[in-house]
Scaffold this active site. Structure first.
Site, mmCIF file in Angstrom:
data_model
loop_
_atom_site.group_PDB
_atom_site.id
_atom_site.type_symbol
_atom_site.label_atom_id
_atom_site.label_comp_id
_atom_site.label_asym_id
_atom_site.label_seq_id
_atom_site.Cartn_x
_atom_site.Cartn_y
_atom_site.Cartn_z
ATOM 1 N N LYS A 90 0.858 -1.181 0.000
ATOM 2 C CA LYS A 90 0.000 0.000 0.000
ATOM 3 C C LYS A 90 0.891 1.227 0.000
ATOM 4 O O LYS A 90 2.024 1.167 0.499
ATOM 5 C CB LYS A 90 -0.878 0.019 1.257
ATOM 6 C CG LYS A 90 -2.166 0.768 1.077
ATOM 7 C CD LYS A 90 -3.194 -0.061 0.351
ATOM 8 C CE LYS A 90 -4.471 0.687 0.099
ATOM 9 N NZ LYS A 90 -5.500 -0.197 -0.450
ATOM 10 N N GLY A 102 -22.946 4.421 2.665
ATOM 11 C CA GLY A 102 -22.116 4.967 1.587
ATOM 12 C C GLY A 102 -22.880 4.982 0.276
ATOM 13 O O GLY A 102 -23.895 4.257 0.113
ATOM 14 N N GLY A 136 -20.712 5.561 -2.801
ATOM 15 C CA GLY A 136 -19.583 5.788 -3.696
ATOM 16 C C GLY A 136 -19.458 4.632 -4.673
ATOM 17 O O GLY A 136 -20.439 3.939 -4.966
ATOM 18 N N ASN A 137 -18.246 4.417 -5.144
ATOM 19 C CA ASN A 137 -18.034 3.394 -6.176
ATOM 20 C C ASN A 137 -18.535 2.016 -5.738
ATOM 21 O O ASN A 137 -19.283 1.348 -6.473
ATOM 22 C CB ASN A 137 -16.546 3.345 -6.545
ATOM 23 C CG ASN A 137 -16.208 2.186 -7.451
ATOM 24 O OD1 ASN A 137 -15.738 1.151 -6.990
ATOM 25 N ND2 ASN A 137 -16.487 2.328 -8.732
#
Ligand code: NAD
Length: 427
Positions: free
Chosen positions: A106, A218, A220-221
Site C-alpha cells: 500500500k 455509503g 460511492g463506487n
C-alpha cells in the site's frame, strides 16, 4: 486517517488469532506480523504560486512470497504510516484469499487533493514515482488507485515510470483509463464482487435473494455497483447514506419501496455525496447518518469507511439481520465483531467481500502483459468465477472447522502465504 483504533495493531491482532489456529512457528509469525520493506520519502513540489512544498510519501510492501506486491496509493491529509502498514497486510491476505499470484502493498501521500491544482497533483504523482522507481514495477510491485486517487493519477505515474525506465510498461500500474491499458469491468468490480459473495451466502443459508432487503452505508463506487447488482437480482435496498461536505456530517436516505440508483446518481457529486434537499424532493426520508444500521432488513452492507460498526452502535442492529457483507475495509471494530459473532449473523469479511477490485486489477495486468483486452462480459464472468470459488473455499472451511467466517478467511490466507514463505526457504 481518523480511527479510534491503531489499524496496524488491529491487523496484527487479527493475524495473531489465525497464527494461533494454524500453530505457526515463531519465525513465520515474526515475518508476517510486519512488512518486508517500508519506503518513507519526501516529495518536493513547486506549487502554482512558485513556492516549494514538501509532501511526505510512503510505499509499504508487506509480503511478496506469492507474487509481485499489489495495492493502492491513497492521497489523504490525515494519512498515517500505521494505516498504510495495516492496509498493506490486508492486501496480502486479500490476494491470497482469492488465490491470485500477488502479494500485498500500500502507498500514500499526506496531501489533500481538494486544495491542489491538477498540475500540483501531477507533480506529486511524478515525484512519488521518482522516489520509488527502482523498488516498484510490473515484476515487483504494482500500484493502483485508492482513496482520492483516480485513473488520471495512474496515467501520470505510468508516464513517469516509463520515462525513467525507457520503455512501455503498461503492467506497472492498474486502474488506468480504458483505452490506455485499463480493463473494462474495473469500475463495477468491487461492488459486483460484494454481491457475488452475498448471492452465494444467501444460497448457503437457504434464503431467497428476491425476498430480501438491505441497508447500505455509503454511496460511492462500491455502494453504487453493489446496490445496482443486488437490485437486479431481485433484492430491495431501503436506504443508502453519504457524507455531506457542507454540513460536515453524514445522512441516511431512506425509501421503503426501494432506492432508485439512477435517480440518486443524478443528484450525487463525484465524491459520492447525495444532495439532501434534492433527495427530499424525490420523496426520500432524510435521516441521521447512523440510521442505516438500525433498519429492519435482512442484510447490512457497510460500504463507506473503516470503524463504522462499533461497540456503541452494534446493539442497534435489528434481530432480523442475517448477513453483513463488508464492502468497506475494516468497517467493524473488534469489539463489535464479538457481538456480531454472538448474534450468529453470517459475516462476509472485508478482504473476501471486497476482493473484486484487486481481482480485476490482476486481470488488467494479465491483459496488459498480453497486450490484448477482454470484453466487459468476459471480465465480469471471470470475476464471478473467482469470487464464487473464494467464497465457497472459506465457507467450507468455516463449516468443517466450526470457525467464524472472518477467522476461516484468515486461516486460508495466512496458511497460503506461510506455505509460500516456507516453500521458498524463507522460514
Ligand atoms: P468512495 O470515495 O467512492 O465512496 C465513499 C462513500 O462513503 C461516499 O458516498 C461518501 O459520501 C460516503 N461516506 C463517507 N463518509 C461517510 C460517513 N461517515 N457516513 C456515511 N457515508 C460516508 O469510496 P469507495 O471506492 O466506494 O470505497 C468505499 C470503501 O470500500 C472504502 O473503505 C474502501 O477502502 C473500500 N474498498 C474500495 C474498493 C474499490 O475498488 N473502490 C476496493 C476495495 C475496498
Amino acid at each position: 486517517m481518523k480511527s479510534s483504533f491503531n489499524p496496524f495493531e488491529m491487523a496484527q491482532q487479527q493475524f495473531d488469532k489465525a497464527a494461533d489456529v494454524l500453530e505457526l512457528d515463531q519465525a513465520t509469525r515474526e515475518l508476517l506480523r510486519n512488512p518486508l520493506r517500508e519506503y518513507h520519502f519526501n516529495i518536493p513540489v513547486r506549487m502554482d504560486d512558485g513556492k516549494f512544498r514538501v509532501f511526505r510519501g510512503f510505499r509499504i510492501q508487506h509480503n511478496d512470497s506469492r507474487g509481485p506486491c499489489k495495492g493502492g496509493i491513497r492521497f489523504h491529509p490525515q494519512e498515517t504510516v500505521d494505516t498504510v502498514k495495516a492496509l498493506s497486510m490486508w492486501m496480502t491476505w486479500k490476494c491470497a484469499v482469492v488465490d491470485i499470484p500477488l502479494g500485498g502493498a500500500k502507498g500514500g501521500v499526506i496531501c489533500d487533493p481538494h486544495n491542489l491544482s491538477a498540475r500540483e497533483q501531477e507533480a506529486i504523482c511524478r515525484g512519488w514515482v521518482r522516489q520509488v522507481a527502482r523498488n516498484v514495477g510490473p515484476i515487483n510491485d504494482v500500484p493502483a488507485p485508492d482513496v482520492m486517487t483516480n485513473p488520471q493519477h495512474m496515467l501520470w505515474m505510468l508516464d513517469e515510470f516509463e520515462t525513467i525506465h525507457g520503455g512501455r510498461y503498461p503492467g506497472f500500474i492498474t486502474g488506468k483509463p480504458v483505452g490506455m491499458g485499463g480493463s473494462l469491468g474495473r469500475t463495477e468490480a468491487t461492488g459486483y464482487g460484494v454481491v457475488y459473495t452475498l448471492r452465494e451466502a444467501l444460497k448457503l443459508i437457504g434464503v431467497d435473494i428476491q425476498k430480501t432487503s438491505a441497508a447500505v452505508q455509503g454511496f460511492g463506487n462500491v455502494s453504487q455497483y453493489a446496490v445496482r447488482l443486488y437490485q437486479q437480482l431481485g433484492g430491495k435496498v431501503v436506504c443508502v447514506s453519504s457524507w455531506d461536505q457542507s454540513d460536515q456530517t453524514s445522512y441516511t436516505f431512506r425509501k421503503e419501496e426501494g432506492v432508485d440508483v439512477d435517480a440518486l446518481l443524478a443528484i450525487t457529486d463525484h465524491f459520492g455525496g447525495i444532495d439532501k434537499a434534492k433527495a427530499a424532493g424525490l420523496g426520500y426520508e432524510v435521516l441521521p447518518g447512523g440510521a442505516w444500521i438500525e433498519q429492519d432488513v435482512d442484510i447490512l452492507i457497510p460500504a463507506a469507511l473503516e470503524n463504522q460498526v462499533t461497540g456503541d452502535n452494534v446493539g442497534k442492529i435489528a434481530p432480523r439481520v442475517k448477513v453483513i457483507a463488508e464492502g468497506a475495509n475494516g468497517p467493524v471494530t473488534p469489539e463489535a465483531d464479538k457481538v456480531i459473532k454472538q448474534k450468529g449473523i453470517f459475516v462476509i469479511p472485508d478482504f473476501l467481500a471486497n476482493a473484486g477490485g484487486v481481482t480485476c486489477s490482476y486481470f488488467e495486468q494479465v491483459q496488459c502483459n498480453m497486450n490484448y483486452y477482454w470484453t466487459q462480459a468476459e471480465t465480469l464472468q471471470k470475476l464471478d468465477e473467482k469470487m464464487t470459488a473464494a467464497f465457497h473455499a472459506v465457507a467450507e472451511l468455516a463449516k468443517k472447522r466450526k470457525l467464524y467466517m472472518r477467522d476461516a478467511a484468515y486461516v486460508i490466507s495466512v496458511s497460503r502465504v506461510a506455505k509460500a514463505c516456507r516453500d521458498r526457504g524463507w522460514v
